[in-house]
Write a protein that holds these residues in place. Structure first.
Motif, mmCIF file in Angstrom:
data_model
loop_
_atom_site.group_PDB
_atom_site.id
_atom_site.type_symbol
_atom_site.label_atom_id
_atom_site.label_comp_id
_atom_site.label_asym_id
_atom_site.label_seq_id
_atom_site.Cartn_x
_atom_site.Cartn_y
_atom_site.Cartn_z
ATOM 1 N N SER A 188 4.810 3.105 3.758
ATOM 2 C CA SER A 188 3.564 3.002 4.519
ATOM 3 C C SER A 188 3.506 1.630 5.179
ATOM 4 C CB SER A 188 2.352 3.213 3.610
ATOM 5 O OG SER A 188 2.222 2.133 2.712
ATOM 6 N N ASN A 189 2.379 1.327 5.788
ATOM 7 C CA ASN A 189 2.157 0.027 6.420
ATOM 8 C C ASN A 189 1.060 -0.723 5.683
ATOM 9 O OD1 ASN A 189 3.994 0.254 8.633
ATOM 10 N ND2 ASN A 189 2.595 1.728 9.537
ATOM 11 N N TYR A 190 1.204 -2.033 5.657
ATOM 12 C CA TYR A 190 0.219 -2.915 5.046
ATOM 13 C C TYR A 190 -0.337 -3.763 6.178
ATOM 14 C CZ TYR A 190 -1.566 -6.533 1.855
ATOM 15 O OH TYR A 190 -2.361 -7.406 1.180
ATOM 16 N N HIS A 191 -1.597 -3.526 6.532
ATOM 17 C CA HIS A 191 -2.234 -4.218 7.655
ATOM 18 C C HIS A 191 -3.012 -5.425 7.130
ATOM 19 C CE1 HIS A 191 -1.338 -0.736 10.203
ATOM 20 N NE2 HIS A 191 -1.711 -0.004 9.165
ATOM 21 N N THR A 236 1.139 -6.585 10.624
ATOM 22 C CA THR A 236 1.381 -5.347 9.897
ATOM 23 C C THR A 236 2.797 -5.383 9.336
ATOM 24 O OG1 THR A 236 -0.148 -4.143 11.315
ATOM 25 C CG2 THR A 236 1.462 -2.833 10.124
ATOM 26 N N SER A 286 -4.484 -0.736 3.555
ATOM 27 C CA SER A 286 -3.223 -0.157 3.091
ATOM 28 C C SER A 286 -3.504 1.127 2.325
ATOM 29 C CB SER A 286 -2.466 -1.136 2.179
ATOM 30 O OG SER A 286 -3.180 -1.351 0.977
ATOM 31 N N LYS A 294 -6.292 3.403 -1.709
ATOM 32 C CA LYS A 294 -6.561 3.041 -0.312
ATOM 33 C C LYS A 294 -7.437 1.812 -0.294
ATOM 34 C CE LYS A 294 -6.372 7.306 2.307
ATOM 35 N NZ LYS A 294 -7.094 8.275 3.105
#
Length: 138
Positions: free
Chosen positions: A85-88, A93, A73, A66
């Motif tokens: 998942s998402n990568y901010h 995003t 992410s 994390k």
């Protein structure tokens, strides 16, 4: 909580065959909660993630990573499994998909050890890479 030194090596091969490697040696913290081991460290300019704190959670058959801070992410590594998942980032995003090809780790009672993860990463269809991550706890 124990103070530790970590050597983190990341290798990435793009679809065009271009290879990128980074190596980071940093101080970190290690602690154990139940049967789970946690490594916490600050990212740097070298990793391109300055301003982020990374937590690596190691349990029996799963390792998760994390990141908090300028980018956010969560990646879960589980051999043979796909994780979405998402990568901010400050730029938006992105959808991220990870498929873990192989994963091994050995950690001694003195909290020294090695973690090795091989995985495929697809970042919203814009980038597909084959990756290897090695973390040495010194």
């Amino acid at each position: 909580m124990k103070n530790i030194m970590l050597k983190i090596e990341g290798m990435q091969i793009g679809m065009d065959g271009e290879e990128n490697t980074i190596e980071l040696v940093t101080e970190g913290k290690l602690y154990e909660k139940g049967n789970t081991l946690y490594l916490v460290y600050e990212e740097s300019e070298i990793s391109g993630m300055a301003g982020c704190t990374t937590t690596v959670k190691i349990s029996k058959d799963k390792i998760s990573m994390k990141r908090f801070g300028t980018a956010k992410s969560e990646i879960v590594f589980e051999k043979g499994k796909r994780y979405n998942s998402n990568y901010h980032t400050p730029y938006g995003t992105f959808d991220m998909e990870v498929l873990t090809k192989d994963m091994t780790y050995t950690i001694t009672d003195e909290y020294k050890g090695d973690i090795r993860i091989e995985y495929f990463l697809n970042l919203q269809g814009m980038a597909e890479t084959t990756n290897e991550l090695r973390i040495k706890i010194m």
